[in-house]
Each structure stands twice: as C-alpha cells, then as structure tokens.
Design an enzyme around this catalytic site. Sequence first.
Site, PDB file in Angstrom:
ATOM      1  N   THR A 151      48.569 -38.433  22.873  1.00 39.32           N
ATOM      2  CA  THR A 151      47.345 -37.926  22.254  1.00 39.32           C
ATOM      3  C   THR A 151      46.072 -38.420  22.949  1.00 39.32           C
ATOM      4  O   THR A 151      45.022 -37.794  22.839  1.00 39.32           O
ATOM      5  CB  THR A 151      47.278 -38.342  20.768  1.00 39.32           C
ATOM      6  OG1 THR A 151      47.321 -39.765  20.681  1.00 39.32           O
ATOM      7  CG2 THR A 151      48.421 -37.735  19.982  1.00 39.32           C
ATOM      8  N   ASP A 152      46.175 -39.547  23.667  1.00 41.22           N
ATOM      9  CA  ASP A 152      44.946 -40.162  24.182  1.00 41.22           C
ATOM     10  C   ASP A 152      44.136 -39.242  25.095  1.00 41.22           C
ATOM     11  O   ASP A 152      42.918 -39.158  24.982  1.00 41.22           O
ATOM     12  CB  ASP A 152      45.279 -41.457  24.945  1.00 41.22           C
ATOM     13  CG  ASP A 152      45.705 -42.578  23.999  1.00 41.22           C
ATOM     14  OD1 ASP A 152      45.510 -42.424  22.778  1.00 41.22           O
ATOM     15  OD2 ASP A 152      46.224 -43.600  24.484  1.00 41.22           O
ATOM     16  N   ASP A 197      52.763 -42.423  29.418  1.00 40.86           N
ATOM     17  CA  ASP A 197      51.683 -42.534  28.443  1.00 40.86           C
ATOM     18  C   ASP A 197      50.548 -41.659  28.991  1.00 40.86           C
ATOM     19  O   ASP A 197      50.297 -41.644  30.203  1.00 40.86           O
ATOM     20  CB  ASP A 197      51.234 -43.999  28.376  1.00 40.86           C
ATOM     21  CG  ASP A 197      50.221 -44.247  27.289  1.00 40.86           C
ATOM     22  OD1 ASP A 197      50.545 -44.986  26.350  1.00 40.86           O
ATOM     23  OD2 ASP A 197      49.098 -43.716  27.378  1.00 40.86           O
ATOM     24  N   SER A 198      49.860 -40.934  28.124  1.00 35.75           N
ATOM     25  CA  SER A 198      48.889 -39.964  28.662  1.00 35.75           C
ATOM     26  C   SER A 198      47.701 -40.641  29.333  1.00 35.75           C
ATOM     27  O   SER A 198      46.957 -39.997  30.071  1.00 35.75           O
ATOM     28  CB  SER A 198      48.434 -38.984  27.584  1.00 35.75           C
ATOM     29  OG  SER A 198      47.572 -39.604  26.668  1.00 35.75           O
ATOM     30  N   THR A 237      53.272 -41.050  22.746  1.00 33.65           N
ATOM     31  CA  THR A 237      53.872 -41.703  21.578  1.00 33.65           C
ATOM     32  C   THR A 237      55.045 -40.927  21.022  1.00 33.65           C
ATOM     33  O   THR A 237      56.052 -41.499  20.605  1.00 33.65           O
ATOM     34  CB  THR A 237      52.799 -41.865  20.480  1.00 33.65           C
ATOM     35  OG1 THR A 237      51.820 -42.770  20.957  1.00 33.65           O
ATOM     36  CG2 THR A 237      53.383 -42.396  19.182  1.00 33.65           C
TER      37      THR A 237
HETATM   38  N1  ASP Z   1      48.990 -43.924  24.241  1.00 32.24           N
HETATM   39  C1  ASP Z   1      49.638 -42.754  23.717  1.00 32.24           C
HETATM   40  C2  ASP Z   1      49.442 -41.641  24.743  1.00 32.24           C
HETATM   41  O1  ASP Z   1      48.420 -41.040  24.799  1.00 32.24           O
HETATM   42  C3  ASP Z   1      49.071 -42.372  22.397  1.00 32.24           C
HETATM   43  C4  ASP Z   1      49.712 -41.179  21.725  1.00 32.24           C
HETATM   44  O2  ASP Z   1      50.469 -40.422  22.283  1.00 32.24           O
HETATM   45  O3  ASP Z   1      49.439 -41.003  20.498  1.00 32.24           O
HETATM   46  O4  ASP Z   1      50.331 -41.398  25.514  1.00 32.24           O
END
Ligand code: ASP
Length: 507
Positions: free
Chosen positions: A106-107, A74-75, A18
């Site tokens: 964050t995922d 995206d993670s 994100t």
């Molecule tokens: N879907 C995003 C990820 O993990 C969520 C984030 O970064 O907050 O890449």
Amino acid sequence: MAATTHDAGVLLIYTGGTIGTVRADPRDPLSPLIPGGLDQILASLPGYLPRDKRIISGGRAVRLEAVSLEKPLDSADLGTRDWRELARLIGAHYDDYEGFVILHGTDTLAYTSSCLAFMLENLAKPVVITGSQRPIGETRSDAVQNLVTAIEFAAARTLGHPVIPEVGVLFHHQLFRGCRVRKVNADGYEGFASPNLPPLGRAGGRIEVNRALVRRPPGKSARFAVSMASETDLLVLELFPGIKPAVLRTLFDTPGLKGVVLKTFGAGNAPTDPEFLAAIKYGVREKGLLMVNVTQCLQGEVAQGRYRTSAGLLAAGVVGGLDLTPEAALTKMGLVLGQGFEGRDAADRMQLDLRGEQRASLYNIHFRPVAAETDRPITLRGEDGPLVLERDGDLFQGNAPYKEKHLVQAFLRLLDIETSDGRRGRLDFKVYLNQPDAGEATAEEPPTYLGRVSRPLTGGRDNVILEITRQAEQLIDTGHSPTLTLVPLGGSDLAIQNAHIALMTQD
Ligand code: ASP
C-alpha cells in the site's frame, strides 16, 4: 494462455506488499514481516479451485491465472522499472483476459496506479490494484475482502457488472480512479481516499458502479498501447514557511534534473519574497525545468493568480496543477517529459486532462507580436499605437476533437508585466480579439472587445488576468487563427513576457 471470448478470465499479478507477507520466523509472531510467495495467497483465497484455475464468485466461475514479479517486494522498493514490467505484462496479455488485478504494497500503490493510468493508452478493460493492511494469512485481515472484490470488478463482464475500463484502486469496499487516489492511513482499513473525485464503484452486498463518472471506453479505431516513455530525473518539493531560496537554487542545479512538482500552500500559494521568486524563475527560465504547482492540502485545487501569493509563480512560468494529486503530477510529468515534450510544449501538455486525473483541461493559445520571435518580450508603447499579436504555435495543440468539449471558463493572461519607461507604473489599455480598426483589418473575423485594463501596477512585476469566457466561444466556433490587439490609452510603456488565452474545458 489463449482464452476464448466466453471464458476471458482475470490475470492476477503479484508484486509483494503486506498482503503477501509472512513472519520471517513462522514460530515467532514478533519476527519482521517479509514478502512471501504467490502460493500462500492463492491458498488463502476462498472459492479458488487451484486445479481448474477458477474462482467461484457470485455463483459463477471466473478463470483466474496468476503470475508474480520475479522477486516480490515491499512497495517501498518498487520503482520505474517495476511500473514498466507491470505495463509490459498487461500489454503482453491484454487480449487473453477480460481484466487484470495487481496485488501491491500500500505504501507506494498510489504512484503505481497513477503511473499505469498514464502508461496504458486506450484502455478498454479493468485493471484493478489492491493490497491490504494485514497479511492475508492473519485471522483478522482485510486482504480476502479486498482481493475477492478486486477480482469481481476485474471480471465484470463475466459476472454481469458494468465494466470500468480504467486503472482503478480497490480498497475497503470502494473502487477509486487510480490517478486520483492517495494513501491516507498508515494502518486503518480505510487506507485510501480519492479526495477530489467520488469513488467509481462500491461493493456492499451488491456491486454498484457510478456510471456517470466512469470514463467512456475508447472508440473502435483507438488501439490499446503501452507507453514506456518515462523521465525519472524529477523532484517533489514541499514548501514550508521559511524555506531558503539558496536551498531551492542548489536543488535546481542538480545535474540532469528536468522537472519539479512543487507542493504549495492552500490554493497554490507561496512566499512573495523576491529572492524566493527569483529562485523559482531561475529554475524555470534558466535551468529549463518543468514546474507544476499542486496543493499540500488533501482536498481542493490550485488556482494560480487568485491570491497575490501565487501570482509570482504564474508569472515565473510555473504550471497550475489544478486538482492533481502529487502522485499523479509526478507520474504525468514523467510521461510528458519522457515522450520528448520540452519547454512550453511540455508545460501546455501538463495542463491537459489525459486520463481523468484532473477535473478539466487547460488549452493555452499563445501570442507573440506579429513578425517577432517567440521568446522576445512583448512591448506596448504609447506612441506606437495598437500592438497586434498573432497566434504562436498550434491552435489547441493540434487537438482535433476540441470542438466536442465543453468550455467552462476562459481567461486572457498577460504575464510578468514590467513598465519600461521608469515612471511609477500605470496599466491603461484596451484589449480586442482581432483588430478593432476595420479599415486596417487583416483578421478574417470581426473584432471582439475583451476589456479595458486601467489600474496602477501593484508590484515590481504584475499579471493581468481577464475573464473572457463569453467572448471565447467564437474561438472555438470558428477555429480561425485569432489575433490579439492591445490599444494603449496613455499608461506606462510595458514589457510583457507571456500573453496567452487559457481555455478551460471539460468532456
Ligand atoms: N510496507 C508495505 C508495502 O507497501 C505496506 C503495505 O503493503 O500495506 O509494501
């Protein structure tokens, strides 16, 4: 990218997530978020001087260079290959920088931070992973705070803060140990928590470090290394009431499967249904799976054997994961199996605290009957007199600095006991460390009474656990090869699958 020691600086590694996302259609605020490039992240970074490759922070200039994974993702799309690439990048540039910052979605961040903690051996520099809940380009974003603070922790030496020589996760003003964090909120700015360990650092107006918790830097002779070993044929399995044993068996039959992280109820509990336990035993004993028990709860730890509902898992050979997070359990298992440990050695290794991922280490000292083979059951017969067991395998798994550790608790565990005389079972015997009969003594040390077990067998199969913390001190003091003596006192004849002493230690 060579640097002088006066100007060590920080390497920023961008993986996506994100923090770096942009709208697929910049004119449409409702179009989906897709990973953007590194340029717009650097362009949004206050205090960054692109031409000098420096960021001004706390009145000082920190050299800041940045690289990106070939394709930011995206993670949810990151995996073992990317963890290796991150470890490789840090390894390749280890001497060029004083610290590293990884920008990450964050995922799955908690998996990456756990895995890197295990892959980076003898780490003496900060590796700080961060991300954000809102893209860096949005007005009300948490990205700038997180990124700038991560850089402050990574550039600790230049900025005059205590250096945290660990893989850390910086989120919303707090720095957590990387192998202790969990994502706890899908959109709140306090996205991460470290439920079983307080934060290592906090950033308010000033940076504060909890020095008592921070791991000591490796000794001068311990060289930094990157371990690329990782086993990927693993499974995380969350129990639920009514889970079908047949489903477990089918999963355990998956070709190539090597290990299972079992997420159990509360303090490590599971159904006592014999069919369920038979399925678990099938997985451990017949399929040879390394199985580790972690709790489904956010906080607290597994204590196998405390309740009857976890005794069966202990007897089956499931390893207690103490306060490991599921993410740390999975990635640690990947490392342990990837390094080639197998069977009991892998199970023993899983119970050692390698990077501060669990609150203590458990050292198992295994025993087998004198002159018997490793995996034969141990039998105690009334008419045969005392049964002497000798140490089986390395004392303390070859861990030399063992004596420097602090013994917290010690247990004698006799596991998976069955009566072999057909009568309604009654346990009745005394246990000694070394031999009580001085005349026949072969032990180099005097005998130590560990306790008497006198009770009916409570189920078809049973465990005996004696707390022997006080008596175990001598094992550590002498380092001698102990024997274990079981003296029958007229109870049932028994078959025991596994006899070991578990020493719980802390640094
Ligand atoms: N879907 C995003 C990820 O993990 C969520 C984030 O970064 O907050 O890449």
